[in-house]
Design an enzyme around this catalytic site. Sequence first.
Site, mmCIF file in Angstrom:
data_model
loop_
_atom_site.group_PDB
_atom_site.id
_atom_site.type_symbol
_atom_site.label_atom_id
_atom_site.label_comp_id
_atom_site.label_asym_id
_atom_site.label_seq_id
_atom_site.Cartn_x
_atom_site.Cartn_y
_atom_site.Cartn_z
ATOM 1 N N ASP A 159 9.227 4.446 7.878
ATOM 2 C CA ASP A 159 8.932 5.712 8.489
ATOM 3 C C ASP A 159 7.946 6.686 7.783
ATOM 4 O O ASP A 159 7.812 7.802 8.067
ATOM 5 C CB ASP A 159 10.119 6.295 8.953
ATOM 6 N N GLY A 160 7.601 6.207 6.450
ATOM 7 C CA GLY A 160 6.753 7.125 5.758
ATOM 8 C C GLY A 160 7.477 8.348 4.922
ATOM 9 O O GLY A 160 6.880 9.188 4.504
ATOM 10 N N ARG B 48 4.092 5.354 1.981
ATOM 11 C CA ARG B 48 4.732 6.918 2.422
ATOM 12 C C ARG B 48 4.178 7.741 1.169
ATOM 13 O O ARG B 48 4.858 8.710 1.091
ATOM 14 C CB ARG B 48 6.323 6.907 2.242
ATOM 15 N N GLY C 169 0.776 -1.370 -0.240
ATOM 16 C CA GLY C 169 -0.054 -0.033 -0.010
ATOM 17 C C GLY C 169 0.846 1.202 -0.091
ATOM 18 O O GLY C 169 1.972 1.167 -0.116
ATOM 19 N N ARG D 133 4.148 14.063 -7.221
ATOM 20 C CA ARG D 133 4.112 13.099 -8.440
ATOM 21 C C ARG D 133 2.910 13.466 -9.161
ATOM 22 O O ARG D 133 1.564 13.450 -8.342
ATOM 23 C CB ARG D 133 4.360 11.502 -8.240
ATOM 24 N N ASP E 149 3.530 -4.573 -7.625
ATOM 25 C CA ASP E 149 2.992 -3.240 -7.045
ATOM 26 C C ASP E 149 3.654 -2.235 -7.736
ATOM 27 O O ASP E 149 3.445 -0.928 -7.254
ATOM 28 C CB ASP E 149 3.345 -3.278 -5.431
ATOM 29 N N LYS F 201 5.090 12.091 -2.105
ATOM 30 C CA LYS F 201 5.579 11.024 -1.650
ATOM 31 C C LYS F 201 6.770 11.429 -0.792
ATOM 32 O O LYS F 201 7.339 12.237 -0.982
ATOM 33 C CB LYS F 201 6.416 10.218 -3.060
ATOM 34 N N ARG G 189 -2.096 0.025 -9.581
ATOM 35 C CA ARG G 189 -1.266 -0.901 -9.789
ATOM 36 C C ARG G 189 -1.744 -2.321 -10.053
ATOM 37 O O ARG G 189 -2.874 -2.400 -9.868
ATOM 38 C CB ARG G 189 -0.163 -0.969 -8.647
#
Length: 498
Positions: free
Chosen positions: A134-135, A102, A99, A185, A261, A122, A192
């Site tokens: 840690d995202g 981040r 998923g 982005r 993914d 992102k 995906r």
Amino acid sequence: MNSPAPPAATKTLHTLTLGNRFATLPAAFYTVLQPTPLPAPYLVARSPAAAALLDLDVAATSEQEFIDTFTGNRLLPGSQPLAAVYSGHQFGVWAGQLGDGRAILLGDAADRQQQRWEIQLKGSGLTPYSRMGDGRAVLRSSIREFLCSEAMAALGIPTSRALCITGSDQHIMRETPETTAVVTRLAPSFIRFGSFEHWYYNDRAEQLQILADFVLAHYFPDLRQQANPYQALLAEVTRRTAELIAQWQAVGFMHGVMNTDNMSILGLTIDYGPYGFMEAYDEQHICNHTDRQGRYSYRMQPTIGHWNCHALGQALLPLIGSVAETQAALATYEPAFQRKWDALLHRKFGLQSTQEQDQDLFQRYFALLQESHADFTLSFRQLSHLGNQPSAQDEALRDLFIDRTALDLWLENYRQRLASENSDEQQRQQGMLSSNPKYVLRNYLAQIAIEKAQNKDFSEIEKLLRILERPYDEQPEYAAYANLPPDWAGQLEVSCSS
Ligand code: AMP
Ligand code: MG
């Protein structure tokens, strides 16, 4: 090749009103959440071409607001931030739920052609899908994603785009402490293959169908007329994927992590990580230091693209209805790849017609590249300058090869082949120069920009962006950027760490 200036943009951050089509899917598809703010963000880089996609007038936008918005510290009007769930096969193994660990989707905005672009941050903080992460994203990998997205677009290869990078002095831990950044982005969709696999492997037939219908309605509306729209969807994604990978091969691009993914349902290049452009040609080259087995080597990319389409086909099987129809859709991969690859090679070699011996001629050239480990980009660029008759100018190409006798023999055959279709020298050279780029994002060029940026000098990113936006133009003032990599570049290693 100067394209006409785009019409002046009309929107600011106050009038760029977002929708969010993805948020119309049921709640199980995502988690609504806010980006986590970063302290004292600053602008690292911005792509005017990407801003134009959003019709965003950057000059009329306050820089601080721009920075705050695309760091996730301030929300755009209409924004409904969310992180999407998906799963996937990583390095050939089922990895279960992944998923947006981040990434946060802010929403979507229409361009002048009424095409909607999703805007995603992102590196904007933890989500329920962050797992052990840690995202966040480090500055280094954010610069690599930003530059390559825009470079690929300029090469004419389907890709997500990058609007900007913002940075912060907040440190995060990778192999060493590094500063964090956010890349914004853009893509019509970030759905995906793994988004479909997620529902298939969780036995959620209803959600699978909802997702397929959503993708058909928004991205492939014409396919709904087909007898079996889900089979048509698989066939279309298969064709796009095959053609995308043919385009990668033709410029020597290696993605590095072709997990399901990271495969776009629209056939875009997405999720730039440890990618690379082929330099010293070696068909077995592995650009990702983490990929010890070479699953995603240059040579393997077309096969893996097919494998990934099979994984998607498996997930769509309950909707398509039969194995035979699923296989029929997947069987289009190889001919689609061959057709595109063959067409691209004919352009790269400047051949107008197709003759029986062409495949042999191409293969022998690749064998020469392999034997000499000649620079992929430079060799095709020098070949583009070659005259129809031998001359002293041939030396620039000959210099790249070790076995000159073998090259000379090949050149003789190549010139005979050109003569056989009465090839016009100037026209051929022009065509070849517009399909064999002079400038690609070599790792060492990105590395120089990264090291300067780590010392707060962002000028090299902007300069590289400007050069890479015109990859087929001579740009003599930047000729050094087309040179062979320096010796130290041999030590560069790019891994999944980002
Ligand atoms: P990738 O192969 O880099 O596209 O990432 C695979 C998965 O790991 C995706 O679900 C990402 O969202 C997640 N991921 C990668 N890095 C991080 C990170 N630093 N924090 C949270 N999730 C991450
Ligand atoms: Mg990914």
